[in-house]
Motif scaffolding. Structure first.
Motif, PDB file in Angstrom:
ATOM      1  N   UNK A   1       0.836  -1.208   0.000  1.00 40.51           N
ATOM      2  CA  UNK A   1       0.000   0.000   0.000  1.00 40.51           C
ATOM      3  C   UNK A   1       0.870   1.257   0.000  1.00 40.51           C
ATOM      4  N   UNK A   2       2.040   1.168   0.650  1.00 44.53           N
ATOM      5  CA  UNK A   2       2.972   2.289   0.715  1.00 44.53           C
ATOM      6  C   UNK A   2       3.995   2.264  -0.411  1.00 44.53           C
ATOM      7  N   UNK A   3       3.727   1.433  -1.412  1.00 45.44           N
ATOM      8  CA  UNK A   3       4.551   1.357  -2.623  1.00 45.44           C
ATOM      9  C   UNK A   3       6.001   0.946  -2.354  1.00 45.44           C
ATOM     10  N   UNK A   4       6.159   0.022  -1.390  1.00 42.37           N
ATOM     11  CA  UNK A   4       7.469  -0.572  -1.136  1.00 42.37           C
ATOM     12  C   UNK A   4       7.601  -1.741  -2.116  1.00 42.37           C
ATOM     13  N   UNK A   5       8.667  -1.768  -2.897  1.00 42.30           N
ATOM     14  CA  UNK A   5       8.848  -2.782  -3.929  1.00 42.30           C
ATOM     15  C   UNK A   5       9.308  -4.090  -3.294  1.00 42.30           C
ATOM     16  N   UNK A   6       8.440  -5.110  -3.380  1.00 36.82           N
ATOM     17  CA  UNK A   6       8.743  -6.424  -2.809  1.00 36.82           C
ATOM     18  C   UNK A   6       8.977  -7.431  -3.929  1.00 36.82           C
ATOM     19  N   UNK A   7      10.132  -8.087  -3.898  1.00 35.89           N
ATOM     20  CA  UNK A   7      10.407  -9.125  -4.885  1.00 35.89           C
ATOM     21  C   UNK A   7       9.842 -10.468  -4.434  1.00 35.89           C
ATOM     22  N   UNK A   8       9.732 -10.650  -3.120  1.00 35.97           N
ATOM     23  CA  UNK A   8       9.216 -11.906  -2.573  1.00 35.97           C
ATOM     24  C   UNK A   8       8.873 -11.680  -1.103  1.00 35.97           C
ATOM     25  N   UNK A   9       7.965 -12.517  -0.593  1.00 39.33           N
ATOM     26  CA  UNK A   9       7.626 -12.453   0.826  1.00 39.33           C
ATOM     27  C   UNK A   9       7.722 -13.855   1.426  1.00 39.33           C
ATOM     28  N   UNK A  10       8.070 -13.886   2.689  1.00 39.82           N
ATOM     29  CA  UNK A  10       8.133 -15.141   3.438  1.00 39.82           C
ATOM     30  C   UNK A  10       7.383 -14.963   4.746  1.00 39.82           C
ATOM     31  N   UNK A  11       6.456 -15.887   5.016  1.00 45.75           N
ATOM     32  CA  UNK A  11       5.686 -15.861   6.260  1.00 45.75           C
ATOM     33  C   UNK A  11       6.187 -16.954   7.196  1.00 45.75           C
ATOM     34  N   UNK A  12       6.353 -16.597   8.440  1.00 48.01           N
ATOM     35  CA  UNK A  12       6.721 -17.538   9.489  1.00 48.01           C
ATOM     36  C   UNK A  12       5.637 -17.478  10.567  1.00 48.01           C
ATOM     37  N   UNK A  13       5.498 -18.540  11.366  1.00 56.02           N
ATOM     38  CA  UNK A  13       4.485 -18.513  12.427  1.00 56.02           C
ATOM     39  C   UNK A  13       4.755 -17.400  13.446  1.00 56.02           C
ATOM     40  N   UNK A  14       3.711 -17.013  14.157  1.00 55.58           N
ATOM     41  CA  UNK A  14       3.809 -15.986  15.188  1.00 55.58           C
ATOM     42  C   UNK A  14       4.863 -16.384  16.227  1.00 55.58           C
ATOM     43  N   UNK A  15       5.677 -15.434  16.629  1.00 53.01           N
ATOM     44  CA  UNK A  15       6.747 -15.641  17.624  1.00 53.01           C
ATOM     45  C   UNK A  15       7.744 -16.719  17.164  1.00 53.01           C
ATOM     46  N   UNK A  16       7.955 -16.788  15.873  1.00 53.12           N
ATOM     47  CA  UNK A  16       8.804 -17.825  15.311  1.00 53.12           C
ATOM     48  C   UNK A  16      10.234 -17.718  15.843  1.00 53.12           C
ATOM     49  N   UNK A  17      10.789 -18.851  16.179  1.00 49.38           N
ATOM     50  CA  UNK A  17      12.174 -18.929  16.640  1.00 49.38           C
ATOM     51  C   UNK A  17      13.058 -19.228  15.424  1.00 49.38           C
ATOM     52  N   UNK A  18      13.561 -18.168  14.790  1.00 42.47           N
ATOM     53  CA  UNK A  18      14.339 -18.321  13.567  1.00 42.47           C
ATOM     54  C   UNK A  18      15.576 -19.169  13.819  1.00 42.47           C
ATOM     55  N   UNK A  19      15.854 -20.016  12.821  1.00 46.00           N
ATOM     56  CA  UNK A  19      17.030 -20.872  12.886  1.00 46.00           C
ATOM     57  C   UNK A  19      18.058 -20.358  11.873  1.00 46.00           C
ATOM     58  N   UNK A  20      19.270 -20.783  12.048  1.00 47.18           N
ATOM     59  CA  UNK A  20      20.346 -20.348  11.148  1.00 47.18           C
ATOM     60  C   UNK A  20      20.009 -20.687   9.702  1.00 47.18           C
ATOM     61  N   UNK A  21      19.396 -21.834   9.468  1.00 50.73           N
ATOM     62  CA  UNK A  21      19.053 -22.240   8.095  1.00 50.73           C
ATOM     63  C   UNK A  21      18.031 -21.274   7.474  1.00 50.73           C
ATOM     64  N   UNK A  22      17.094 -20.753   8.299  1.00 49.31           N
ATOM     65  CA  UNK A  22      16.121 -19.765   7.801  1.00 49.31           C
ATOM     66  C   UNK A  22      16.835 -18.496   7.353  1.00 49.31           C
TER      67      UNK A  22
END
Length: 157
Positions: free
Chosen positions: A80-101
């Protein structure tokens, strides 16, 4: 009594004990009528998110990712704010990101010649562990009819 509140945090019947409800999103007359059936004296206000650093973010292209309750709302706000996105990734709420992510996100960003963009919440959690070079969105919650809301709220304080 619950701030913030949202789906599944309070039963709809608890509206009978409230004086004010804030709905995040577009005006919804059908939902308002449902609330007013439970509590005819209820004051209903609407809120929305405002992207405060959109000027800065418009200068690049991004892969956006988020580990929040509804990441699609975050991506919609960026678009909506015209930020150019090439791709998006969704993770679960409060996701504990891992090094592989993180490695996957960095690889995808490099392949698409994009920078990484996330929520401020995810940025703060990630940079404790990974010291990533990435941007984050500076978002604030705004209230329609804020002055009226404050006037009514002061009556209860």
């Amino acid at each position: 009594l619950t701030i913030p509140s949202g789906p599944l945090r309070e039963s709809l019947n608890n509206i009978k004990n409230c004086q004010i409800v804030i709905v995040n999103g577009e005006k919804n007359n059908k939902f308002e009528k449902k609330l007013k059936k439970i509590n005819k004296n209820l004051q209903i206000f609407y809120s929305y998110y405002k992207l405060k650093n959109s000027k800065k973010l418009k200068k690049k292209k991004y892969i956006a990712f988020a580990g929040i309750g509804n990441p699609q709302n975050f991506f919609k706000l960026l678009k909506k704010n015209k930020i150019f996105l090439t791709k998006t990734f969704s993770f679960p709420d409060h996701y504990n990101y891992k090094k592989i992510d993180i490695e996957l996100l960095k690889q995808k960003a490099k392949e698409s010649r994009s920078d990484l963009l996330t929520t401020q919440k995810d940025y703060l959690r990630l940079n404790k562990f990974y010291k990533l070079k990435l941007d984050f969105s500076d978002i604030e919650l705004r209230l329609n009819k804020e002055n009226l809301f404050l006037t009514i709220l002061k009556r209860y304080i």
